[in-house]
Design an enzyme around this catalytic site. Structure first.
Site, PDB file in Angstrom:
ATOM      1  N   ILE A 170       0.857  -1.187   0.000  1.00 33.68           N
ATOM      2  CA  ILE A 170       0.000   0.000   0.000  1.00 33.68           C
ATOM      3  C   ILE A 170       0.891   1.234   0.000  1.00 33.68           C
ATOM      4  O   ILE A 170       1.812   1.363   0.822  1.00 33.68           O
ATOM      5  CB  ILE A 170      -0.989   0.012   1.188  1.00 33.68           C
ATOM      6  CG1 ILE A 170      -1.952   1.196   1.071  1.00 33.68           C
ATOM      7  CG2 ILE A 170      -0.279  -0.001   2.539  1.00 33.68           C
ATOM      8  CD1 ILE A 170      -3.197   1.077   1.932  1.00 33.68           C
ATOM      9  N   ALA A 177       5.618  13.457   2.796  1.00 34.65           N
ATOM     10  CA  ALA A 177       4.352  13.211   3.503  1.00 34.65           C
ATOM     11  C   ALA A 177       4.412  11.861   4.200  1.00 34.65           C
ATOM     12  O   ALA A 177       4.391  10.817   3.555  1.00 34.65           O
ATOM     13  CB  ALA A 177       3.178  13.247   2.527  1.00 34.65           C
ATOM     14  N   THR A 205       6.417  -1.077   2.398  1.00 37.20           N
ATOM     15  CA  THR A 205       6.583  -2.476   2.776  1.00 37.20           C
ATOM     16  C   THR A 205       6.052  -3.386   1.680  1.00 37.20           C
ATOM     17  O   THR A 205       4.957  -3.149   1.150  1.00 37.20           O
ATOM     18  CB  THR A 205       5.839  -2.754   4.092  1.00 37.20           C
ATOM     19  OG1 THR A 205       6.343  -1.886   5.110  1.00 37.20           O
ATOM     20  CG2 THR A 205       6.008  -4.196   4.530  1.00 37.20           C
ATOM     21  N   ALA A 227      -8.599  16.264   1.874  1.00 39.67           N
ATOM     22  CA  ALA A 227      -9.198  14.981   2.243  1.00 39.67           C
ATOM     23  C   ALA A 227     -10.393  14.639   1.360  1.00 39.67           C
ATOM     24  O   ALA A 227     -10.753  13.465   1.214  1.00 39.67           O
ATOM     25  CB  ALA A 227      -9.631  15.014   3.713  1.00 39.67           C
ATOM     26  N   GLU A 291      -5.160  -1.184  11.438  1.00 35.80           N
ATOM     27  CA  GLU A 291      -3.717  -1.183  11.200  1.00 35.80           C
ATOM     28  C   GLU A 291      -2.955  -0.864  12.480  1.00 35.80           C
ATOM     29  O   GLU A 291      -1.927  -1.488  12.791  1.00 35.80           O
ATOM     30  CB  GLU A 291      -3.356  -0.178  10.107  1.00 35.80           C
ATOM     31  CG  GLU A 291      -1.878  -0.124   9.788  1.00 35.80           C
ATOM     32  CD  GLU A 291      -1.534   0.812   8.650  1.00 35.80           C
ATOM     33  OE1 GLU A 291      -0.331   1.028   8.405  1.00 35.80           O
ATOM     34  OE2 GLU A 291      -2.468   1.330   7.992  1.00 35.80           O
ATOM     35  N   ASN A 415       4.096   8.002  17.018  1.00 35.20           N
ATOM     36  CA  ASN A 415       3.455   8.079  18.336  1.00 35.20           C
ATOM     37  C   ASN A 415       3.124   9.510  18.744  1.00 35.20           C
ATOM     38  O   ASN A 415       2.224   9.734  19.561  1.00 35.20           O
ATOM     39  CB  ASN A 415       4.334   7.405  19.389  1.00 35.20           C
ATOM     40  CG  ASN A 415       4.200   5.889  19.331  1.00 35.20           C
ATOM     41  OD1 ASN A 415       3.515   5.347  18.462  1.00 35.20           O
ATOM     42  ND2 ASN A 415       4.854   5.199  20.256  1.00 35.20           N
TER      43      ASN A 415
END
Length: 430
Positions: A170, A177, A205, A227, A291, A415
């Site tokens: 993905i 970004a 990945t 968005a 996720e 985080n």
């Protein structure tokens, strides 16, 4: 007996059956209580623990554990050196039924539940080997197809993703970004019935090995909010103009192929638009809680492995005439780690139940991802310290684990972003 009769009557009269998990919990209370939680077992990684699991999950776990031990672990050094795993591993995983675990059978999947899918990712980190990247394929990418794909797209791609013949990636992150998805610059412009895609992605990945990439792109640059102008595209690896970059050299998770992706005038048919045009950002927001919970479970499970690896080491390693395990300072450190890991496991299992019931929200998933990935890195540092100089040697599992853990606080949203999302819900209630 009276309680069972009442609960059975509720199920019969309401007709809602499995959608009343609390009622089923009451009916099966005795069997739930018979299963110890991980802190009560001899080892945190023992099979047969946790109330969210069943004997069926235990049997599945045994076969998955054997798969990773016998067919994955022996190739660890080889695959880390080449930067990716051999393709046969994916197809073998498909034969074993550990890809598309909770994809419904009628769509071409295995037909298991969400808990079973978590068994696979837990066993992978218990094996201390993140490559191949089954979790991003199993618990993220496939579910974009399942939830937003057309009937034709599902029939075209799901069988291959479940068999391991189609490896997915993905493409969200770009050079400019990362956690801020609204900062992407990859763009797709309409050209007749097709779309022309241009841009690039980084840190992807499965990027080097992927047969199918789900690519996030701007389709309405004039939207009031970015968005409102983002769309997801299904880009096949053999589409002209789609180029895969080099495998990026990472400090950890070395056998996972992480690469750049480049798109130069890639012509994409309308049939490869995933879901509705300009609805991509909302799809991403809907899938990110799963996720982030995936990362949380990977992190806590990996920390459980590191704890057990370290416990074994300090029981054998001698210093000052006795084993390290006989030193009070070491005992206290182990006690602290075990307590925190059991707390993390309880929260993750609660989140797994919430997701299974369709009730996992963004804030709760963010808390799980933040807490468990921080804990994983804390445990990694402490366990390496208890190994002394040997912990710094790559031949020791704890060295690999230490390096592999570091990225967990970064991907799926750093985080720092997790704290923003948690705080937003606290302050605004949204």
């Amino acid at each position: 007996m009276m309680l069972r009769t009442v609960c059975s009557s509720i199920l019969k009269n309401t007709g809602i059956g499995r959608s009343v998990p609390c009622v089923h919990a009451i009916l099966n209370k005795r069997s739930f209580c018979a299963r110890p939680e991980i802190g009560q077992a001899e080892r945190l990684t023992d099979i047969g623990t946790r109330k969210i699991m069943t004997p069926d999950h235990d049997m599945f776990r045994e076969s998955v554990r054997k798969f990773f031990k016998d067919e994955i672990s022996p190739h660890q050094d080889e695959w880390e050196k080449q930067g990716y795993v051999d393709r046969w591993v994916w197809e073998r995983a498909g034969e074993m039924g550990i890809l598309g675990v909770d994809v419904p059978e009628e769509l071409g999947g295995v037909g298991g539940d969400y808990v079973s899918s978590n068994v696979v990712l837990e066993e992978q980190v218990y094996a201390n080997f993140p490559g191949p990247s089954f979790p991003i394929h199993n618990d993220v990418n496939i579910h974009y197809l399942v939830n937003y794909g057309s009937k034709e797209q599902i029939e075209r791609y799901i069988p291959g993703t479940v068999s391991g013949k189609i490896i997915t990636a993905i493409g969200m992150t770009e050079p400019s970004a990362g956690s801020d998805l609204q900062g992407i610059k990859t763009i797709a412009k309409k050209d007749g019935d097709d779309w022309i895609l241009n841009g690039s992605k980084v840190f992807i990945t499965n990027g080097y090995m992927c047969d199918l990439a789900i690519v996030v792109a701007i389709t309405d640059p004039n939207a009031k909010k970015l968005a409102h102008g983002i769309t997801l595209f299904l880009v096949d690896a053999d589409m002209p103009g789609f180029q895969k970059g080099r495998i990026l050299q990472k400090i950890g998770q070395k056998a996972i192929d992480t690469s750049e992706l480049f798109f130069e005038d890639v012509r994409i048919p309308q049939s490869n638009v995933l879901g509705e045009v300009n609805r991509g950002f909302y799809y991403l927001m809907e899938q990110l809680p799963r996720e982030r919970l995936t990362v949380a479970n990977l992190a806590n499970g990996h920390a459980e492995f590191m704890f057990e690896e370290t416990r074994n080491y300090v029981r054998e390693r001698k210093a000052f005439g006795k084993t390290l395990a006989n030193l009070q300072t070491v005992q206290h450190k182990l006690a602290e780690m075990k307590t925190e890991l059991c707390i993390g496991r309880a929260f993750v299992d609660q989140c797994i139940e919430l997701h299974s019931e369709g009730r996992l929200d963004s804030s709760t998933a963010s808390m799980a991802k933040y807490w468990c990935s921080e804990l994983e890195n804390k445990v990694a540092a402490q366990c390496l310290q208890l190994h002394g100089g040997w912990g710094y040697m790559w031949e020791y599992p704890i060295a690999r684990a230490f390096a592999d853990a570091r990225v967990q606080t970064i991907y799926a949203g750093s985080n720092e972003i997790m704290k923003e999302l948690i705080a937003r819900q606290i302050v605004t209630g949204k």
